[in-house]
Scaffold this active site. Structure first.
Site, PDB file in Angstrom:
ATOM      1  CE  LYS A  64      -3.237   8.109  -1.446  1.00  0.00           C
ATOM      2  NZ  LYS A  64      -3.499   6.918  -0.637  1.00  0.00           N
ATOM      3  NE  ARG A 116      -6.303  10.160   3.689  1.00  0.00           N
ATOM      4  CZ  ARG A 116      -5.036  10.078   3.296  1.00  0.00           C
ATOM      5  NH1 ARG A 116      -4.437  11.093   2.739  1.00  0.00           N
ATOM      6  NH2 ARG A 116      -4.375   8.951   3.457  1.00  0.00           N
ATOM      7  NE  ARG A 125       3.532   3.358   3.853  1.00  0.00           N
ATOM      8  CZ  ARG A 125       2.480   4.096   3.516  1.00  0.00           C
ATOM      9  NH1 ARG A 125       2.222   4.377   2.255  1.00  0.00           N
ATOM     10  NH2 ARG A 125       1.669   4.533   4.447  1.00  0.00           N
ATOM     11  NE  ARG A 143       3.122   6.812   7.127  1.00  0.00           N
ATOM     12  CZ  ARG A 143       2.282   7.108   6.127  1.00  0.00           C
ATOM     13  NH1 ARG A 143       2.750   7.348   4.923  1.00  0.00           N
ATOM     14  NH2 ARG A 143       0.999   7.177   6.353  1.00  0.00           N
ATOM     15  NE  ARG A 176      -2.987   4.759   7.536  1.00  0.00           N
ATOM     16  CZ  ARG A 176      -1.820   4.325   7.051  1.00  0.00           C
ATOM     17  NH1 ARG A 176      -1.126   3.427   7.701  1.00  0.00           N
ATOM     18  NH2 ARG A 176      -1.368   4.802   5.915  1.00  0.00           N
TER      19      ARG A 176
HETATM   20  P1  ADP Z   1      -1.487   6.979   3.287  1.00  0.00           P
HETATM   21  O1  ADP Z   1      -2.138   7.379   2.000  1.00  0.00           O
HETATM   22  O2  ADP Z   1      -0.419   5.982   3.098  1.00  0.00           O
HETATM   23  O3  ADP Z   1      -2.456   6.619   4.350  1.00  0.00           O
HETATM   24  P2  ADP Z   1      -0.748   9.731   3.950  1.00  0.00           P
HETATM   25  O4  ADP Z   1       0.648  10.078   4.167  1.00  0.00           O
HETATM   26  O5  ADP Z   1      -1.438  10.284   2.754  1.00  0.00           O
HETATM   27  O6  ADP Z   1      -0.737   8.154   3.936  1.00  0.00           O
HETATM   28  O7  ADP Z   1      -1.633  10.112   5.227  1.00  0.00           O
HETATM   29  C1  ADP Z   1      -1.291   9.728   6.531  1.00  0.00           C
HETATM   30  C2  ADP Z   1      -2.301  10.256   7.528  1.00  0.00           C
HETATM   31  O8  ADP Z   1      -2.308  11.685   7.510  1.00  0.00           O
HETATM   32  C3  ADP Z   1      -3.756   9.868   7.267  1.00  0.00           C
HETATM   33  O9  ADP Z   1      -4.078   8.608   7.797  1.00  0.00           O
HETATM   34  C4  ADP Z   1      -4.508  11.015   7.953  1.00  0.00           C
HETATM   35  O10 ADP Z   1      -4.548  10.829   9.359  1.00  0.00           O
HETATM   36  C5  ADP Z   1      -3.621  12.209   7.683  1.00  0.00           C
HETATM   37  N1  ADP Z   1      -4.018  12.909   6.443  1.00  0.00           N
HETATM   38  C6  ADP Z   1      -3.275  13.036   5.301  1.00  0.00           C
HETATM   39  N2  ADP Z   1      -3.947  13.724   4.361  1.00  0.00           N
HETATM   40  C7  ADP Z   1      -5.158  14.031   4.904  1.00  0.00           C
HETATM   41  C8  ADP Z   1      -6.327  14.713   4.428  1.00  0.00           C
HETATM   42  N3  ADP Z   1      -6.392  15.216   3.173  1.00  0.00           N
HETATM   43  N4  ADP Z   1      -7.379  14.841   5.274  1.00  0.00           N
HETATM   44  C9  ADP Z   1      -7.336  14.352   6.524  1.00  0.00           C
HETATM   45  N5  ADP Z   1      -6.286  13.683   7.025  1.00  0.00           N
HETATM   46  C10 ADP Z   1      -5.203  13.524   6.241  1.00  0.00           C
END
Ligand code: ADP
Ligand code: ZN
Length: 211
Positions: free
Chosen positions: A13, A88, A123, A156, A167
């Site tokens: 994404k 999400r 990653r 990360r 996740r």
């Molecule tokens: P990825 O899509 O690779 O998992 P992100 O950088 O989008 O990584 O998100 C990393 C973490 O940040 C998620 O696992 C969650 O804990 C938190 N997070 C990010 N965006 C949201 C959201 N919209 N709602 C709740 N938690 C979020």
């Protein structure tokens, strides 16, 4: 244009969102990036969010909805934006509705779970400029440093194998229902994630009508 990128963690994404952002001249807003920045700076938001992220859980809706609402008020969002990692949950999608935000398209990038594990484990990201790489699929020039700014790449903490499975489970339970939510509105565009990054980009540009 207001675009949402949907898909499992590591589906690509963020990478595709960045490319579309350049092409369309609209900013990408990534809640993950905002949260990691807050953790790095030890702000109150960062302190509240850290334990959830490290366990691979979602940060509570109220918190992310607040940060997103603030971010969307910035002047660079006036001509549109790309949301990467938000919404999400159904509650987060409903928050966009309550703000009267009309989404034009939702790009749903599909990658099977087995692939996700491999992708997240490989990653790497740049702690200085935020650029992301993959040890196999999208390596930096020397494999160790950021091609853009030369900082040493890091992994990360939530990309560690034990957290990845959490996740994925969270994704299937809490985020995947959004596919149906937006499909029912007729704005969901499916993109099957390809082996080569450029091929996924071509499919993404096509569904968005960009060249
Ligand atoms: P990825 O899509 O690779 O998992 P992100 O950088 O989008 O990584 O998100 C990393 C973490 O940040 C998620 O696992 C969650 O804990 C938190 N997070 C990010 N965006 C949201 C959201 N919209 N709602 C709740 N938690 C979020
Ligand atoms: Zn960098």
């Amino acid at each position: 244009m207001r675009i949402i990128f949907l898909g499992a963690p590591g589906a690509g994404k963020g990478t595709q969102a960045e490319l579309v952002s350049k092409k369309a001249g609209i900013p990408t807003i990534s809640t993950g990036v905002i949260l990691r920045e807050a953790i790095k700076n030890k702000t109150p938001l960062g302190v509240s969010a850290q334990s959830y992220i490290e366990k691979g859980q979602l940060v509570p809706d109220e918190l992310v909805i607040d940060i997103l609402t603030d971010r969307l008020m910035q002047p660079d969002c006036k001509d549109g934006y790309i949301l990467d990692g938000f919404p999400r949950t159904i509650a987060q999608a409903e928050a966009l509705d309550k703000m009267n935000i009309k989404i034009d398209k939702v790009v749903n990038i599909y990658v099977p779970d087995e692939k996700i594990v491999e992708r997240l484990a490989g990653r790497r990201s740049c702690p200085s400029c935020g650029a992301t790489y993959h040890v196999v699929y999208n390596p930096s020039e020397d494999g160790v440093h950021c091609t853009k700014c030369t900082s040493e790449l890091t992994q990360r903490t939530d990309d560690k194998p034990e957290t990845i499975l959490n996740r994925l489970e969270v994704y299937h339970k809490q985020t995947a229902p959004l596919e149906e939510f937006y499909r029912n509105r007729g704005i969901l565009c499916d993109v099957v994630g390809q082996e080569e990054l450029e091929d996924t980009t071509a499919l993404t540009m096509k569904v968005l009508g960009l060249k």
